[in-house]
Design a protein around this motif. Structure first.
Motif, PDB file in Angstrom:
ATOM      1  N   ILE A   1       7.213  64.270  17.858  1.00  0.00           N
ATOM      2  CA  ILE A   1       8.106  63.930  17.707  1.00  0.00           C
ATOM      3  C   ILE A   1       8.847  62.364  17.392  1.00  0.00           C
ATOM      4  O   ILE A   1       9.446  61.952  16.242  1.00  0.00           O
ATOM      5  N   LYS A   2       8.621  61.876  17.927  1.00  0.00           N
ATOM      6  CA  LYS A   2       8.278  60.357  18.137  1.00  0.00           C
ATOM      7  C   LYS A   2       7.410  59.629  16.816  1.00  0.00           C
ATOM      8  O   LYS A   2       7.104  58.344  15.905  1.00  0.00           O
ATOM      9  N   GLU A   3       5.969  60.049  16.964  1.00  0.00           N
ATOM     10  CA  GLU A   3       4.581  60.161  16.616  1.00  0.00           C
ATOM     11  C   GLU A   3       4.749  60.649  14.530  1.00  0.00           C
ATOM     12  O   GLU A   3       5.074  59.918  13.455  1.00  0.00           O
ATOM     13  N   HIS A   4       5.535  61.572  14.319  1.00  0.00           N
ATOM     14  CA  HIS A   4       4.979  62.498  13.363  1.00  0.00           C
ATOM     15  C   HIS A   4       6.314  62.346  12.019  1.00  0.00           C
ATOM     16  O   HIS A   4       6.489  63.223  11.243  1.00  0.00           O
ATOM     17  N   ILE A   5       7.600  62.384  13.150  1.00  0.00           N
ATOM     18  CA  ILE A   5       8.745  62.124  12.134  1.00  0.00           C
ATOM     19  C   ILE A   5       9.795  60.920  12.152  1.00  0.00           C
ATOM     20  O   ILE A   5       9.909  60.805  13.658  1.00  0.00           O
ATOM     21  N   PRO A   6      10.506  60.420  11.065  1.00  0.00           N
ATOM     22  CA  PRO A   6      10.767  58.997  11.240  1.00  0.00           C
ATOM     23  C   PRO A   6      12.051  59.486  11.996  1.00  0.00           C
ATOM     24  O   PRO A   6      12.490  59.912  12.093  1.00  0.00           O
ATOM     25  N   ALA A   7      12.455  58.024  13.125  1.00  0.00           N
ATOM     26  CA  ALA A   7      13.064  58.127  13.589  1.00  0.00           C
ATOM     27  C   ALA A   7      14.590  58.618  12.618  1.00  0.00           C
ATOM     28  O   ALA A   7      15.259  57.990  11.690  1.00  0.00           O
ATOM     29  N   GLY A   8      15.752  59.461  13.442  1.00  0.00           N
ATOM     30  CA  GLY A   8      16.915  60.190  13.233  1.00  0.00           C
ATOM     31  C   GLY A   8      16.864  60.980  11.960  1.00  0.00           C
ATOM     32  O   GLY A   8      17.740  61.264  11.534  1.00  0.00           O
ATOM     33  N   SER A   9      15.435  61.342  11.340  1.00  0.00           N
ATOM     34  CA  SER A   9      15.137  62.486  10.674  1.00  0.00           C
ATOM     35  C   SER A   9      15.018  63.894  11.548  1.00  0.00           C
ATOM     36  O   SER A   9      14.583  64.915  10.425  1.00  0.00           O
ATOM     37  N   ALA A  10      15.722  63.855  12.812  1.00  0.00           N
ATOM     38  CA  ALA A  10      14.420  65.182  13.433  1.00  0.00           C
ATOM     39  C   ALA A  10      15.788  65.736  13.662  1.00  0.00           C
ATOM     40  O   ALA A  10      16.841  65.807  12.740  1.00  0.00           O
ATOM     41  N   GLY A  11      15.813  67.171  11.898  1.00  0.00           N
ATOM     42  CA  GLY A  11      16.729  68.596  11.697  1.00  0.00           C
ATOM     43  C   GLY A  11      16.995  69.136  13.135  1.00  0.00           C
ATOM     44  O   GLY A  11      16.189  68.821  14.171  1.00  0.00           O
ATOM     45  N   PRO A  12      18.280  69.828  13.240  1.00  0.00           N
ATOM     46  CA  PRO A  12      18.076  70.787  14.136  1.00  0.00           C
ATOM     47  C   PRO A  12      17.627  71.601  15.498  1.00  0.00           C
ATOM     48  O   PRO A  12      17.061  71.747  15.981  1.00  0.00           O
ATOM     49  N   GLU A  13      16.888  72.240  13.782  1.00  0.00           N
ATOM     50  CA  GLU A  13      15.679  73.303  14.717  1.00  0.00           C
ATOM     51  C   GLU A  13      14.866  72.638  15.520  1.00  0.00           C
ATOM     52  O   GLU A  13      13.500  73.274  16.492  1.00  0.00           O
TER      53      GLU A  13
END
Length: 506
Positions: free
Chosen positions: A382-394
């Motif tokens: 999550i930290k590496e592939h998803i920009p901070a703060g943009s991880a969705g509820p899924e």
């Protein structure tokens, strides 16, 4: 002509006409031909101008919508035919937003030009695509004022519009008033019921149509909607009947209808029948391959899904997987515990297939790693592939589910709290967090979360499950006692619980 507009058709040898044909749907060459039209004074010839608009509307360029709007402003004395062309082009184009159809209709209305049945059908389609219920109702009233509400094409468009906007009751009223019901009208109301979760009504209406001598015969679109209704109801027996019906009527399943059959059998847990349909398909596209891979994946047949995925990419077939295919195969790896294979496929997306991973692919990876117990790796992903703060509820829902599965309640609470920040008004998240607090022994926090739900008047939707026994579907909801065999079912459940407790104590 009174307005000075020239309506003479372009002669076959017209240089401008041939230049338009050569330009095709490429915006830049079309703009150059348009400039020649203005310079030579033939931009007032309506047939040439209409040809220009039609070609621009068929363009796949991102700026085609803006260009078409500019064409309207440059049109000399626009009439109903020109507006209808603009509305038709924008309602059918992939690049031009169907919202432009609504814009052109409003411009047409402001010019005082009376709409035709052709106008209403195109604009109602655009309203349905955008769920513009208020504007669609206004169009309905304007159709009544213009005495076009009895036109069969307008009525069919109204049925489709109200169905897409979720007002199936009004859609049915319009449908019942129709004197002549085409197959398009029948398909609109049948799919309307199915898309709004009223699968029983959809099936019932199909059989009503099938019994009527005056009604048109079902086509592929009818059967696609009906098969989707079967999936909702878990009625594989009805799916078998549809398959026999197709055979009796000589309807050969194409890629779309075949894919619907595959989806239906997969969702009804008949994977072998789904594969049988897939193997017999004469036409297969990326959607049919993806449907079969997904069918294997949802039932834990990861190895079969992987075999099919590699076969799809083999030299003899060479169908390029799309982003949906990768969601299906990554999900299959997650359900079957094929973590290494999933890692390799995710890495190959960008390197080998030039498919950029989206949020749904990230969710699949987090779910796969989490299910397998690699919770720390899932967090790092999550930290590496998803920009901070943009991880969705899924993403966080998958993480919470994995933490709960592997009893890492501390990490689960952290993930659930992040989930609450992303979607603070989803009652399901409050229940999830409350359950995690309870499992972690944090009773005070359980009470705090429950009180928050009460203050915000949030209520979780009641879940349900479905099972088919002897070709009869049985639906069970939490706390529901409406089933005819409720007493026997609860008695059996109590016995199972006693046996489980005895086994644990032993």
């Amino acid at each position: 002509m009174e307005d000075g507009t020239k309506f003479a058709p372009p002669l076959p040898h017209s240089q401008i006409y041939h230049a338009l044909v050569r330009a095709g749907t490429r915006i830049r060459p079309l703009q150059q031909v348009h400039a020649r039209m203005v310079v030579s004074g033939v931009h007032c010839i309506r047939s040439l101008f209409t040809k220009l608009i039609t070609l621009a509307g068929a363009s796949t360029a991102s700026n085609s919508g803006h260009y078409i709007r500019c064409l309207l402003h440059s049109a000399p004395n626009p009439d109903g035919f020109l507006f209808n062309t603009l509305i038709r082009v924008s309602s059918k184009s992939d690049r031009v937003s169907s919202a432009d159809s609504i814009f052109f209709y409003r411009q047409m209305w402001s010019e005082g030009i009376q709409p035709s049945s052709y106008t209403f059908t195109a604009v109602l389609k655009a309203c349905g695509d955008h769920s513009a219920l208020r504007l669609g109702r206004l169009l309905h009233s304007q159709a009544v004022v213009n005495e076009l509400d009895e036109d069969c094409y307008v009525q069919t468009a109204l049925v489709a519009f109200y169905s897409k906007c979720g007002d199936v009751g009004i859609a049915r009223m319009v449908f019942d008033r129709m004197r002549e019901k085409s197959i398009v009208a029948w398909n609109s109301i049948i799919s309307g019921y199915e898309q709004n979760g009223l699968a029983d009504e959809s099936v019932e209406l199909f059989f009503e149509m099938n019994k009527m001598d005056s009604a048109p015969k079902a086509d592929s679109a009818t059967l696609v909607s009906l098969l989707s209704a079967c999936s909702q109801l878990g009625r594989s027996d009805l799916g078998d009947w549809i398959r026999d019906y197709m055979s009796a009527k000589g309807i050969e399943p194409d890629a779309i209808l075949g894919t619907s059959l595959i989806n239906m059998y997969s969702r009804c847990s008949h994977v072998r029948k789904a594969r049988e349909v897939f193997d017999n398909l004469k036409q297969r596209n990326v959607i049919s391959w993806t449907a079969m891979i997904s069918g294997y994946g949802m039932h834990g047949h990861g190895d079969e899904a992987m075999t099919l995925f590699h076969e799809m990419n083999s030299e003899g077939i060479r169908i390029r997987p799309n982003h949906v295919t990768f969601v299906a195969i990554l999900s299959a790896c997650g359900h079957a515990g094929l973590v290494n294979e999933g890692r390799r496929i995710f890495a190959s997306m960008k390197q080998d297939h030039k498919v950029i991973p989206k949020m749904e692919h990230h969710v699949c990876m987090v779910d796969m790693l989490g299910r397998a117990g690699f919770l720390d790796e899932a967090i790092e992903f999550i930290k590496e592939h998803i920009p901070a703060g943009s991880a969705g509820p899924e993403v966080w829902t998958a993480m919470v589910g994995a933490c709960k599965l592997h009893k890492n309640f501390k990490l689960g609470v952290e993930a659930a709290e992040r989930l609450m920040c992303v979607e603070p008004n989803n009652p399901g998240h409050y229940v999830l967090l409350s359950n995690l607090y309870a499992l972690a022994g944090m009773t005070d926090d359980v009470e705090t979360v429950r009180n928050k739900m009460v203050r915000r008047r949030l209520k979780k939707q009641v879940g349900y499950s479905m099972i088919e026994i002897d070709e009869v579907g049985h639906v069970f909801r939490m706390g529901d006692r409406s089933h005819s065999q409720t007493r026997e079912l609860y008695r059996c459940l109590d016995e199972l619980m006693l046996k489980t407790c005895s086994a644990v104590s032993d």
